[in-house]
Design a protein around this motif. Structure first.
Motif, mmCIF file in Angstrom:
data_model
loop_
_atom_site.group_PDB
_atom_site.id
_atom_site.type_symbol
_atom_site.label_atom_id
_atom_site.label_comp_id
_atom_site.label_asym_id
_atom_site.label_seq_id
_atom_site.Cartn_x
_atom_site.Cartn_y
_atom_site.Cartn_z
ATOM 1 N N GLY A 1 -62.309 -41.920 -12.885
ATOM 2 C CA GLY A 1 -61.989 -41.788 -14.310
ATOM 3 C C GLY A 1 -60.506 -41.555 -14.492
ATOM 4 N N ARG A 2 -59.858 -42.343 -15.350
ATOM 5 C CA ARG A 2 -58.411 -42.195 -15.536
ATOM 6 C C ARG A 2 -58.060 -40.836 -16.124
ATOM 7 N N HIS A 3 -58.905 -40.333 -17.024
ATOM 8 C CA HIS A 3 -58.634 -39.016 -17.610
ATOM 9 C C HIS A 3 -58.868 -37.912 -16.582
ATOM 10 N N ASN A 4 -59.835 -38.101 -15.669
ATOM 11 C CA ASN A 4 -60.030 -37.131 -14.582
ATOM 12 C C ASN A 4 -58.808 -37.076 -13.684
ATOM 13 N N ALA A 5 -58.260 -38.256 -13.359
ATOM 14 C CA ALA A 5 -57.072 -38.305 -12.506
ATOM 15 C C ALA A 5 -55.917 -37.563 -13.167
ATOM 16 N N LEU A 6 -55.754 -37.728 -14.477
ATOM 17 C CA LEU A 6 -54.667 -37.033 -15.165
ATOM 18 C C LEU A 6 -54.913 -35.535 -15.192
ATOM 19 N N ASP A 7 -56.147 -35.107 -15.400
ATOM 20 C CA ASP A 7 -56.446 -33.672 -15.348
ATOM 21 C C ASP A 7 -56.083 -33.090 -13.984
ATOM 22 N N LYS A 8 -56.394 -33.823 -12.920
ATOM 23 C CA LYS A 8 -56.041 -33.356 -11.569
ATOM 24 C C LYS A 8 -54.528 -33.227 -11.421
ATOM 25 N N LEU A 9 -53.796 -34.231 -11.904
ATOM 26 C CA LEU A 9 -52.337 -34.191 -11.802
ATOM 27 C C LEU A 9 -51.767 -33.039 -12.616
ATOM 28 N N VAL B 1 -45.264 -39.206 -16.627
ATOM 29 C CA VAL B 1 -46.496 -39.608 -15.954
ATOM 30 C C VAL B 1 -46.522 -41.130 -15.871
ATOM 31 N N LEU B 2 -46.842 -41.634 -14.692
ATOM 32 C CA LEU B 2 -47.025 -43.067 -14.464
ATOM 33 C C LEU B 2 -48.496 -43.301 -14.157
ATOM 34 N N THR B 3 -49.134 -44.212 -14.898
ATOM 35 C CA THR B 3 -50.560 -44.448 -14.708
ATOM 36 C C THR B 3 -50.844 -45.906 -14.392
ATOM 37 N N SER B 4 -51.814 -46.122 -13.526
ATOM 38 C CA SER B 4 -52.195 -47.481 -13.141
ATOM 39 C C SER B 4 -53.119 -48.130 -14.155
ATOM 40 N N SER B 5 -53.638 -47.355 -15.091
ATOM 41 C CA SER B 5 -54.626 -47.852 -16.043
ATOM 42 C C SER B 5 -53.963 -48.218 -17.363
ATOM 43 N N ARG B 6 -54.779 -48.663 -18.316
ATOM 44 C CA ARG B 6 -54.278 -48.807 -19.674
ATOM 45 C C ARG B 6 -53.988 -47.414 -20.224
ATOM 46 N N ALA B 7 -53.138 -47.345 -21.214
ATOM 47 C CA ALA B 7 -52.800 -46.063 -21.840
ATOM 48 C C ALA B 7 -53.700 -45.866 -23.043
ATOM 49 N N SER B 8 -54.765 -45.118 -22.873
ATOM 50 C CA SER B 8 -55.691 -44.860 -23.962
ATOM 51 C C SER B 8 -55.355 -43.523 -24.623
ATOM 52 N N TYR B 9 -56.000 -43.299 -25.766
ATOM 53 C CA TYR B 9 -55.616 -42.143 -26.575
ATOM 54 C C TYR B 9 -55.760 -40.823 -25.818
ATOM 55 N N GLU B 10 -56.810 -40.695 -24.967
ATOM 56 C CA GLU B 10 -57.042 -39.406 -24.341
ATOM 57 C C GLU B 10 -55.957 -39.071 -23.327
ATOM 58 N N GLY C 1 -43.175 -38.099 -21.641
ATOM 59 C CA GLY C 1 -43.137 -39.503 -21.267
ATOM 60 C C GLY C 1 -44.399 -39.941 -20.553
ATOM 61 N N LEU C 2 -44.994 -41.053 -21.007
ATOM 62 C CA LEU C 2 -46.177 -41.630 -20.369
ATOM 63 C C LEU C 2 -45.931 -43.126 -20.215
ATOM 64 N N VAL C 3 -45.962 -43.605 -18.964
ATOM 65 C CA VAL C 3 -45.684 -45.009 -18.660
ATOM 66 C C VAL C 3 -46.917 -45.604 -17.996
ATOM 67 N N ALA C 4 -47.386 -46.734 -18.535
ATOM 68 C CA ALA C 4 -48.570 -47.397 -17.999
ATOM 69 C C ALA C 4 -48.192 -48.751 -17.415
ATOM 70 N N ILE C 5 -48.880 -49.127 -16.356
ATOM 71 C CA ILE C 5 -48.699 -50.461 -15.804
ATOM 72 C C ILE C 5 -49.391 -51.488 -16.690
ATOM 73 N N SER C 6 -50.442 -51.071 -17.366
ATOM 74 C CA SER C 6 -51.168 -51.952 -18.278
ATOM 75 C C SER C 6 -50.738 -51.651 -19.715
ATOM 76 N N ALA C 7 -51.578 -52.033 -20.669
ATOM 77 C CA ALA C 7 -51.231 -51.923 -22.087
ATOM 78 C C ALA C 7 -51.751 -50.622 -22.694
ATOM 79 N N PRO C 8 -51.200 -50.209 -23.833
ATOM 80 C CA PRO C 8 -51.774 -49.091 -24.583
ATOM 81 C C PRO C 8 -52.742 -49.596 -25.645
ATOM 82 N N THR C 9 -53.522 -48.687 -26.184
ATOM 83 C CA THR C 9 -54.348 -49.002 -27.339
ATOM 84 C C THR C 9 -53.598 -48.615 -28.621
ATOM 85 N N GLY C 10 -54.064 -49.156 -29.746
ATOM 86 C CA GLY C 10 -53.429 -48.815 -31.012
ATOM 87 C C GLY C 10 -53.508 -47.334 -31.325
#
Length: 272
Positions: free
Chosen positions: A186-194, A210-219, A231-240
């Motif tokens: 879970g991407r949000h689980n990974a962020l909680d761990k970090l 924070v650099l994430t391999s997933s899309r940047a979702s609201y959570e 700062g939050l940087v994603a390799i993929s896209a964000p949601t609206g």
């Protein structure tokens, strides 16, 4: 804060025989799949939520979850944390002050949360829309730092390389050095761990991101904002919704990080 674990060394992957099919051949071979197990999050003896997660770094997960969900205001309020293995999964048992425990009645989550979902169990749509406290700017963000971090980020996602099924997040300092990487189904689980790691180690967060391999979702934006990460940087896209939340919370959100290029969706004036 007292931390303890009664869980043996975690098994994050499972080896199995698979059948690889191609246009010219079929072959049985050995492969690895990522593990996900039920992890019960319990406060003062009462289970608050059950998440499906990769069973490593669970002390950091418990601390990070408690902070990003607003259950405690700072790490000092987490009086103890113990990771215990049971027949059907793992329990992260935490003790928090009674006033914080009583406040959980207004923040109920359902008993189960899927690994890929950050909204599972949130009681109302209003709860989804809640915004965090405004985030201080935290210093300038550098495209060069992102460019330096990206190759190392790929190298350090060992679970993803082994299975192809794990999300990764990294903390990158202003110089582009990766100080820590955490992975989970879970991407949000990974962020909680970090975030748990960031708080436990007391790393200076100014100028980092924070650099994430997933899309940047609201959570992800919401969790970052709660910890004052600018700062939050994603390799993929964000949601609206992620973009709107980042703009309102003061998080500079970027996506499509590729070498020396990225797309900045909010607070672009912070980038050099």
């Amino acid at each position: 804060m007292s931390l303890a674990t009664d869980v043996a060394a975690p098994t994050t992957t499972h080896r199995m025989t698979v059948l690889r099919l191609g246009p010219d051949a079929a072959q049985f071979c050995d492969d690895a799949v990522v593990e996900e197990v039920p992890v019960a999050i319990a406060y003062n003896g009462i289970v608050h939520a059950v998440m499906l997660a990769t069973p490593d770094d669970l002390e950091e997960f418990g601390l990070g979850f408690s902070l990003t969900e607003g259950i405690i205001a700072d790490a000092e309020e987490l009086e103890s944390l113990r990771v215990v293995e049971g027949c059907d999964g793992i329990e992260v048992r935490m003790e928090i002050p009674m006033e914080r425990f009583m406040a959980l009645k207004g923040k109920r989550r359902s008993i189960a949360g899927r690994s890929g979902c950050g909204v599972c169990g949130v009681e109302s749509l209003q709860a989804i829309a809640r915004s965090g406290q405004p985030v201080p700017s935290g210093g300038r963000l550098s495209v060069g730092a992102v460019e330096r971090a990206l190759p190392r980020f790929a190298e350090r996602q060992t679970l993803h390389r082994a299975t192809g099924a794990a999300h990764g997040v990294a903390w990158v300092n202003a110089a582009g050095e990766i100080l820590a990487v955490r992975e989970d189904v879970g991407r949000h689980n990974a962020l909680d761990k970090l975030i748990g790691w960031l708080v436990r180690t007391g790393v200076d967060r100014r100028g980092g991101f924070v650099l994430t391999s997933s899309r940047a979702s609201y959570e992800l934006v919401q969790k970052a904002a709660r910890l004052g990460i600018s700062g939050l940087v994603a390799i993929s896209a964000p949601t609206g919704m992620a973009v709107r939340m980042a703009e309102s919370c003061g998080v500079s959100l970027a996506g499509f990080a590729r070498g020396d290029r990225l797309v900045v969706y909010s607070h672009g004036d912070r980038w050099v």
